[in-house]
Design a protein around this motif. Sequence first.
Motif, PDB file in Angstrom:
ATOM      1  N   VAL A 134      -1.041 -17.103  -7.245  1.00 48.82           N
ATOM      2  CA  VAL A 134      -1.126 -15.656  -7.530  1.00 48.82           C
ATOM      3  C   VAL A 134      -1.914 -15.400  -8.814  1.00 48.82           C
ATOM      4  O   VAL A 134      -2.457 -14.317  -9.012  1.00 48.82           O
ATOM      5  CB  VAL A 134       0.270 -14.996  -7.662  1.00 48.82           C
ATOM      6  N   TYR A 135      -1.990 -16.423  -9.696  1.00 46.68           N
ATOM      7  CA  TYR A 135      -2.679 -16.242 -10.985  1.00 46.68           C
ATOM      8  C   TYR A 135      -4.195 -16.433 -10.883  1.00 46.68           C
ATOM      9  O   TYR A 135      -4.908 -16.299 -11.881  1.00 46.68           O
ATOM     10  CB  TYR A 135      -2.137 -17.239 -12.009  1.00 46.68           C
ATOM     11  N   GLY A 136      -4.672 -16.842  -9.706  1.00 43.93           N
ATOM     12  CA  GLY A 136      -6.117 -17.039  -9.560  1.00 43.93           C
ATOM     13  C   GLY A 136      -6.526 -18.453  -9.898  1.00 43.93           C
ATOM     14  O   GLY A 136      -5.799 -19.398  -9.598  1.00 43.93           O
ATOM     15  N   GLU A 137      -7.695 -18.611 -10.530  1.00 42.37           N
ATOM     16  CA  GLU A 137      -8.173 -19.969 -10.846  1.00 42.37           C
ATOM     17  C   GLU A 137      -8.481 -20.083 -12.327  1.00 42.37           C
ATOM     18  O   GLU A 137      -8.754 -19.088 -12.995  1.00 42.37           O
ATOM     19  CB  GLU A 137      -9.425 -20.296 -10.022  1.00 42.37           C
ATOM     20  N   LEU A 138      -8.461 -21.319 -12.833  1.00 42.03           N
ATOM     21  CA  LEU A 138      -8.765 -21.573 -14.242  1.00 42.03           C
ATOM     22  C   LEU A 138     -10.105 -22.283 -14.358  1.00 42.03           C
ATOM     23  O   LEU A 138     -10.467 -23.087 -13.491  1.00 42.03           O
ATOM     24  CB  LEU A 138      -7.683 -22.459 -14.857  1.00 42.03           C
ATOM     25  N   HIS A 139     -10.838 -21.992 -15.434  1.00 42.83           N
ATOM     26  CA  HIS A 139     -12.102 -22.694 -15.696  1.00 42.83           C
ATOM     27  C   HIS A 139     -12.031 -23.490 -16.992  1.00 42.83           C
ATOM     28  O   HIS A 139     -12.503 -24.615 -17.064  1.00 42.83           O
ATOM     29  CB  HIS A 139     -13.272 -21.695 -15.748  1.00 42.83           C
ATOM     30  N   ASP A 140     -11.429 -22.895 -18.041  1.00 40.29           N
ATOM     31  CA  ASP A 140     -11.330 -23.561 -19.334  1.00 40.29           C
ATOM     32  C   ASP A 140     -10.238 -24.645 -19.252  1.00 40.29           C
ATOM     33  O   ASP A 140      -9.072 -24.326 -18.988  1.00 40.29           O
ATOM     34  CB  ASP A 140     -10.962 -22.485 -20.377  1.00 40.29           C
ATOM     35  N   PRO A 141     -10.614 -25.937 -19.486  1.00 36.76           N
ATOM     36  CA  PRO A 141      -9.622 -27.018 -19.345  1.00 36.76           C
ATOM     37  C   PRO A 141      -8.424 -26.866 -20.281  1.00 36.76           C
ATOM     38  O   PRO A 141      -7.370 -27.460 -20.047  1.00 36.76           O
ATOM     39  CB  PRO A 141     -10.405 -28.283 -19.695  1.00 36.76           C
ATOM     40  N   ALA A 142      -8.575 -26.056 -21.345  1.00 33.24           N
ATOM     41  CA  ALA A 142      -7.470 -25.906 -22.298  1.00 33.24           C
ATOM     42  C   ALA A 142      -6.487 -24.809 -21.855  1.00 33.24           C
ATOM     43  O   ALA A 142      -5.448 -24.608 -22.480  1.00 33.24           O
ATOM     44  CB  ALA A 142      -8.026 -25.567 -23.681  1.00 33.24           C
ATOM     45  N   PHE A 144      -3.808 -22.755 -19.344  1.00 35.63           N
ATOM     46  CA  PHE A 144      -2.757 -22.993 -18.335  1.00 35.63           C
ATOM     47  C   PHE A 144      -2.215 -21.642 -17.880  1.00 35.63           C
ATOM     48  O   PHE A 144      -2.302 -20.656 -18.613  1.00 35.63           O
ATOM     49  CB  PHE A 144      -1.613 -23.822 -18.949  1.00 35.63           C
ATOM     50  N   PHE A 145      -1.634 -21.612 -16.678  1.00 32.95           N
ATOM     51  CA  PHE A 145      -0.978 -20.388 -16.226  1.00 32.95           C
ATOM     52  C   PHE A 145       0.359 -20.234 -16.951  1.00 32.95           C
ATOM     53  O   PHE A 145       1.189 -21.146 -16.957  1.00 32.95           O
ATOM     54  CB  PHE A 145      -0.673 -20.442 -14.717  1.00 32.95           C
ATOM     55  N   LEU A 146       0.558 -19.042 -17.529  1.00 34.32           N
ATOM     56  CA  LEU A 146       1.844 -18.691 -18.137  1.00 34.32           C
ATOM     57  C   LEU A 146       2.493 -17.621 -17.264  1.00 34.32           C
ATOM     58  O   LEU A 146       1.817 -17.009 -16.432  1.00 34.32           O
ATOM     59  CB  LEU A 146       1.618 -18.114 -19.543  1.00 34.32           C
ATOM     60  N   GLU A 147       3.761 -17.348 -17.499  1.00 31.78           N
ATOM     61  CA  GLU A 147       4.440 -16.291 -16.746  1.00 31.78           C
ATOM     62  C   GLU A 147       3.784 -14.932 -17.009  1.00 31.78           C
ATOM     63  O   GLU A 147       3.906 -14.009 -16.205  1.00 31.78           O
ATOM     64  CB  GLU A 147       5.928 -16.223 -17.119  1.00 31.78           C
ATOM     65  N   THR A 148       3.095 -14.828 -18.140  1.00 31.23           N
ATOM     66  CA  THR A 148       2.463 -13.566 -18.504  1.00 31.23           C
ATOM     67  C   THR A 148       1.003 -13.472 -18.046  1.00 31.23           C
ATOM     68  O   THR A 148       0.343 -12.446 -18.271  1.00 31.23           O
ATOM     69  CB  THR A 148       2.497 -13.402 -20.036  1.00 31.23           C
ATOM     70  N   ARG A 294      -9.364 -24.576 -10.277  1.00 31.24           N
ATOM     71  CA  ARG A 294      -8.288 -25.371 -10.920  1.00 31.24           C
ATOM     72  C   ARG A 294      -7.018 -24.542 -11.041  1.00 31.24           C
ATOM     73  O   ARG A 294      -7.083 -23.355 -11.378  1.00 31.24           O
ATOM     74  CB  ARG A 294      -8.746 -25.821 -12.314  1.00 31.24           C
ATOM     75  N   TYR A 295      -5.881 -25.196 -10.747  1.00 28.74           N
ATOM     76  CA  TYR A 295      -4.570 -24.611 -11.049  1.00 28.74           C
ATOM     77  C   TYR A 295      -3.887 -25.550 -12.039  1.00 28.74           C
ATOM     78  O   TYR A 295      -3.939 -26.775 -11.876  1.00 28.74           O
ATOM     79  CB  TYR A 295      -3.657 -24.543  -9.822  1.00 28.74           C
ATOM     80  N   ALA A 296      -3.215 -24.988 -13.026  1.00 25.42           N
ATOM     81  CA  ALA A 296      -2.430 -25.807 -13.959  1.00 25.42           C
ATOM     82  C   ALA A 296      -1.345 -24.927 -14.574  1.00 25.42           C
ATOM     83  O   ALA A 296      -1.626 -23.850 -15.108  1.00 25.42           O
ATOM     84  CB  ALA A 296      -3.325 -26.386 -15.043  1.00 25.42           C
ATOM     85  N   ILE A 297      -0.125 -25.400 -14.468  1.00 22.77           N
ATOM     86  CA  ILE A 297       1.040 -24.605 -14.878  1.00 22.77           C
ATOM     87  C   ILE A 297       1.525 -25.003 -16.264  1.00 22.77           C
ATOM     88  O   ILE A 297       1.594 -26.195 -16.591  1.00 22.77           O
ATOM     89  CB  ILE A 297       2.188 -24.840 -13.854  1.00 22.77           C
TER      90      ILE A 297
END
Length: 351
Positions: A134-142, A144-148, A294-297
Amino acid sequence: MKKILITGGAGFIGSHVVRRFVTQYPEYQIYNLDALTYAGNLENLRDIEDASNYTFVKGDITDAEFIDGLFLENEFYGVIHLAAESHVDRSISDPMAFVVTNVLGTANLLNAAKKSWKETLPAHRFYHVSTDEVYGELHDPAEFFLETTKYDPRSPYSASKAASDHFVRAYHNTYGLPIVISNCSNNYGPNHFPEKLIPLMIHNIIHNKPLPVYGKGENIRDWLFVEDHARAIDVIFHKGNIGETYNIGGHNEWKNLDLVFLLCETMDRKLGRESGTSEKLITYVTDRAGHDLRYAIDATKLKTELGWEPSLQFAEGLERTVDWYLSNSEWLENVTSGSYQKYYEAMYESK
Ligand code: NAD
Ligand code: DAU
């Protein structure tokens, strides 16, 4: 005895959640509501199907009348909602099935809970199991998905899950329904349907079939062993704060291609094949449309507030997974042939 309704309990994650609750909580009567779609398989629960605190109910969450009736007949203390269409590729070819099951199905459950719990709302709990997509995708390796993190779903699957999350929060905000939501990263482990990356690769390696890697195999996923997810769901169901969201993840990022190489090596070793045999099956195929990079929690909130963290190292989890598929070849062949579906359809129609 408190009655707990678990939806989607015949599926991959749901079956591990049902087993955990049935075996660890004899004080609960567990109702497993599942439509037994192509992804639902009662074989997953063979070991606990005769437990006295377990009841299977075949039914469809998109059928509002049936769901209302089920809630009126049973005073459920709580709901753990996992039933969904869950495969991104299928959502690309048939998006409406995802709207119907994931959005309408969730709304039906919320509505039924609201109506049947109206006098005693605060005594109940509606737990909605969702995804990090639901958070979409990440590009910056630093990052992460937060609850916010702002919602930014990019596939019909993730859009339907995001919509269902919004409905769950709306029922909390508007009607005071006591809800809790979790958003988890990619799961792996026993009973995973072989249309998803890890079990598909295991299946194809066994049968010497091509291993389809989308694009260049550079997309990254954060893998969590399914029993660790089931334990997180247990912790959040019992201790999570009403109205809150908790991210669940493995802190275990793998580029798809690296993961496929690791699986090839592991399978060669287990099958007694010469090292390098299976990787020759790798075939680069057209990329998934709109493929999230990328997804990362970041699961810090769950760790600090409720004390959960993953227990299993990936190397051990993957060994256990591969061993499970190698010792359950009948399960694998049945789900790929679809014969189990015919068997159970006949069984439940005759009841
Ligand atoms: P799955 O596809 O293996 O199982 C889904 C189950 O839901 C099946 O048993 C199916 O029969 C049932 N179902 C589908 N439509 C139904 C309907 N209309 N009525 C009743 N039952 C129905 O899915 P999964 O991978 O176990 O995922 C379970 C939940 O966890 C989903 O909500 C998914 O979005 C979420 N999730 C999955 C992952 C993952 O990596 N698999 C990660 C995070 C969150
Ligand atoms: O992040 C959580 C999500 O993980 C869950 O919400 C979904 O229900 C679950 O299916 C999973 O979604 P993914 O799309 O990440 O999983 P999948 O196994 O389909 O694909 C994992 C990665 O592997 C993805 O980048 C696509 C790629 N892939 C997948 C398949 C099936 C391939 O390269 N080849 C394949 O054949």
